[in-house]
Design an enzyme around this catalytic site. Structure first.
Site, PDB file in Angstrom:
ATOM      1  CB  CYS A 273      13.220  59.463  97.654  1.00 17.78           C
ATOM      2  SG  CYS A 273      13.495  57.997  97.356  1.00 17.78           S
ATOM      3  CG  ASP A 274      16.585  62.880  97.163  1.00 20.93           C
ATOM      4  OD1 ASP A 274      16.801  61.652  97.193  1.00 20.93           O
ATOM      5  OD2 ASP A 274      17.923  63.442  96.478  1.00 20.93           O
TER       6      ASP A 274
ATOM      7  CB  CYS B 288      20.113  56.677  92.476  1.00 20.06           C
ATOM      8  SG  CYS B 288      18.257  56.696  92.186  1.00 20.06           S
TER       9      CYS B 288
ATOM     10  CD  GLU C  19      19.722  66.604  93.936  1.00 19.44           C
ATOM     11  OE1 GLU C  19      19.662  67.036  94.786  1.00 19.44           O
ATOM     12  OE2 GLU C  19      19.357  65.830  93.652  1.00 19.44           O
TER      13      GLU C  19
ATOM     14  CB  SER D   5      22.896  65.508  91.922  1.00 15.29           C
ATOM     15  OG  SER D   5      22.306  64.257  92.678  1.00 15.29           O
TER      16      SER D   5
END
Length: 554
Positions: free
Chosen positions: A119-120, A191, A442, A468
């Site tokens: 993830c991010d 996602c 974000e 985002s």
């Protein structure tokens, strides 16, 4: 071997005793010690399955004669952290991830590392650590989530966020939103759209640090497990050949990554993260370079939220390397740069095959002749601001409107959902930058609310925070200098006219200089919003978003 520092010689008898205590045999101790950096946890959907990836990596390492030893690091789910105090901690986790890996790798003398992010902030944090440590390393992500299905259409988490605004505007029933919640995220993985996590996992391939398929093979596919085994085997080859991250992450590799970024329309957050990784690698990047590369790179691929395709479609279409192969047709890729395959990008893309021109357009039939991201400069953003231009409706590419000024995300969301924002408005959300937030939150909630209410063709959003990767519309973030240090965004007043010209790369506050100077004399910096703990220390150290929101070099 680097691990000799913890296992070889008379004076390391105590060290070997401790290695015995964890169950290692003498044969295992004598082999190369390979650190498996696993960001698995039970709260992040993109990370709940990473233990299975780690086991496959370990199998690959053992096949090639290494001893895998796993350790962990943190991971934040930006979706769960969104629109509350938790999001203030997300960007700051990137630096903690890099620091924690540096500590573990140096304290335990690992010969090489396999990084397992998804993830991010985990992907860039791990890439920063790899550049800093500069020992043989390879990346294998957990892979993207499959799209969900709602009333016969494919959907992602972004649709749920937009559903909030749609319900507020009477365009969706609460019952439908409840059903959408249940089906939008069908299982493990990052996602499903071209959001920050998938953007960074794809860019890891372009940088040369991940095997082909790292960014696009779905999390639930057996091919992901096979790729993990291959990564475990390949790191042993990198160790044998002494190929290190800084041999791979060169200036040309970063140019390749930025070129892919423009062709695929990645998250605006990639600008922050590529700059931070380059900072660790000793490579100079600047925002002007982003525009220069964007100006000559065609936009070939539009994934959710900019288009109707998802990461699984990009995988089916041939993946990152097929996209790079098409760019290489026009000489837009440096083909002679090294990768973790032990071969060059050029040698790798020869093997790429394309199957869906609707997903990856031919080089001569792009969505647009210029890239998916743009950096704007002007009187409101002297040091730059970033927008996902490929996800902006044509009606909003050029816009002038009155400022609606909010001192926080919460205040803006209340006004949006309360119907107080009108067509033509320019919503300004300030004091959300790296220092002012702190942590540069974000903000998917306000952008999704605007889109869900059907205003994304009529209303712009501007912030010194972040948006985002799931954001679409005229959402302009990273405004620098930020409000907390007295940037022009701090001086905007309700009703001021703001001019946006995305094709012209301009963002201007149409207020006379002498008026702004009077406002500046009356301005004073705000009190810190977090007064203790890590984020207070973070706010005192972090630099501007235009630098990648990095810490200053010692």
């Amino acid at each position: 071997m680097k691990s000799d520092s913890v296992k070889s010689g008379l004076e390391k008898a105590a060290h070997r005793s401790l290695l015995n205590a964890i169950g290692l045999t003498a044969e295992e101790i004598n082999r190369p010690l390979i650190g498996i950096v696993n960001s698995a946890n039970e709260i992040v959907p993109g990370h709940i399955h990473l233990d299975r990836i780690a086991e496959a990596v370990k199998a690959g390492v053992r096949i090639k004669g290494g001893t895998p030893l796993e350790f962990s690091t943190i991971a934040v789910c930006d979706g769960i952290a969104m629109n509350h105090i938790g999001m203030k901690y997300s960007l700051g986790s990137r630096e903690l991830i890099a620091d924690s890996i540096e500590i573990m790798a140096n304290a335990h003398g690992f010969d090489a590392l396999v990084f397992i992010p998804n993830c991010d902030k985990v992907v860039p944090g791990m890439l920063m650590a790899a550049a800093r440590l500069n020992i043989p390393s390879i990346f294998i992500s957990g892979g993207p989530m499959m799209a969900g299905r709602f009333k016969g259409e494919r959907v992602s988490l972004n649709n749920v966020f937009m559903g909030t605004g749609a319900v507020a505007a009477g365009r969706m029933t609460p019952e439908d939103l409840s059903l959408l919640e249940e089906v939008a995220c069908p299982g493990c993985g990052s996602c499903a759209g071209m959001f920050t996590a998938n953007s960074m996992n794809c860019l890891t391939e372009a940088l040369g640090m991940g095997l082909p398929g790292n960014g696009t093979i779905p999390a639930v596919h057996a091919a992901r497990i096979r790729l993990a085994k291959q990564a475990g085997m390949k790191v042993m080859e990198l160790l044998e050949k002494d190929i290190k991250p800084l041999d791979i992450m060169t200036a040309k590799a970063f140019e390749n990554a930025l070129t892919l970024d423009m062709a695929i329309g990645c998250s605006t957050n990639t600008v922050l993260h590529l700059f931070a990784i380059a900072h660790e690698a000793g490579v100079e990047l600047n925002l002007e370079m982003v525009n220069e590369i964007s100006a000559k790179t065609p936009h070939l691929c539009k994934l959710d939220p900019a288009g109707n395709h998802f990461i699984e479609d990009l995988y089916e279409a041939g993946g990152v390397y097929m996209l790079m192969k098409r760019l290489a047709e026009k000489g837009m890729i440096h083909e002679n740069v090294l990768t973790v395959t032990g071969k060059t990008i050029g040698e790798n893309i020869v093997q790429a095959r394309g199957y869906r021109d609707d997903v990856i357009r031919p080089i001569d039939n792009p969505y647009s002749p210029t890239g998916g991201l743009a950096v704007l400069f002007g009187s409101l953003a002297p040091d730059g601001a970033v927008v996902k231009a490929g996800a902006v409706e044509k009606e909003m590419l050029v816009h002038k409107g009155p400022a609606r000024v909010f001192e926080s995300e919460e205040d803006a969301v209340e006004a949006i959902l309360g119907g107080k924002i009108k067509p033509g408005d320019v919503v300004v959300i300030r004091y959300e930058g790296p220092r002012g937030g702190p942590g540069m939150r974000e903000m998917l909630t306000p952008t999704s609310a605007i889109a869900g209410m059907g205003l994304d063709r009529e209303v712009a959003l501007i912030t010194d925070g972040r948006f985002s990767g799931a954001t679409k519309g005229a959402s302009i973030g990273h405004v620098s200098p930020e409000a907390a240090v007295g940037g022009p965004i701090a001086l905007v007043e309700e009703g001021d006219i703001i001019s946006i010209d995305i094709p012209g790369r301009r963002l201007d506050l149409l207020v006379e200089p002498e008026v702004l100077e009077t406002r500046r004399l009356n301005w004073s910096p705000p009190e810190p919003r977090i007064k203790k703990g890590y984020m207070r220390r973070y706010a005192e150290q972090v630099l501007s978003a235009s630098t990648g929101a990095v810490f200053p070099r010692p």
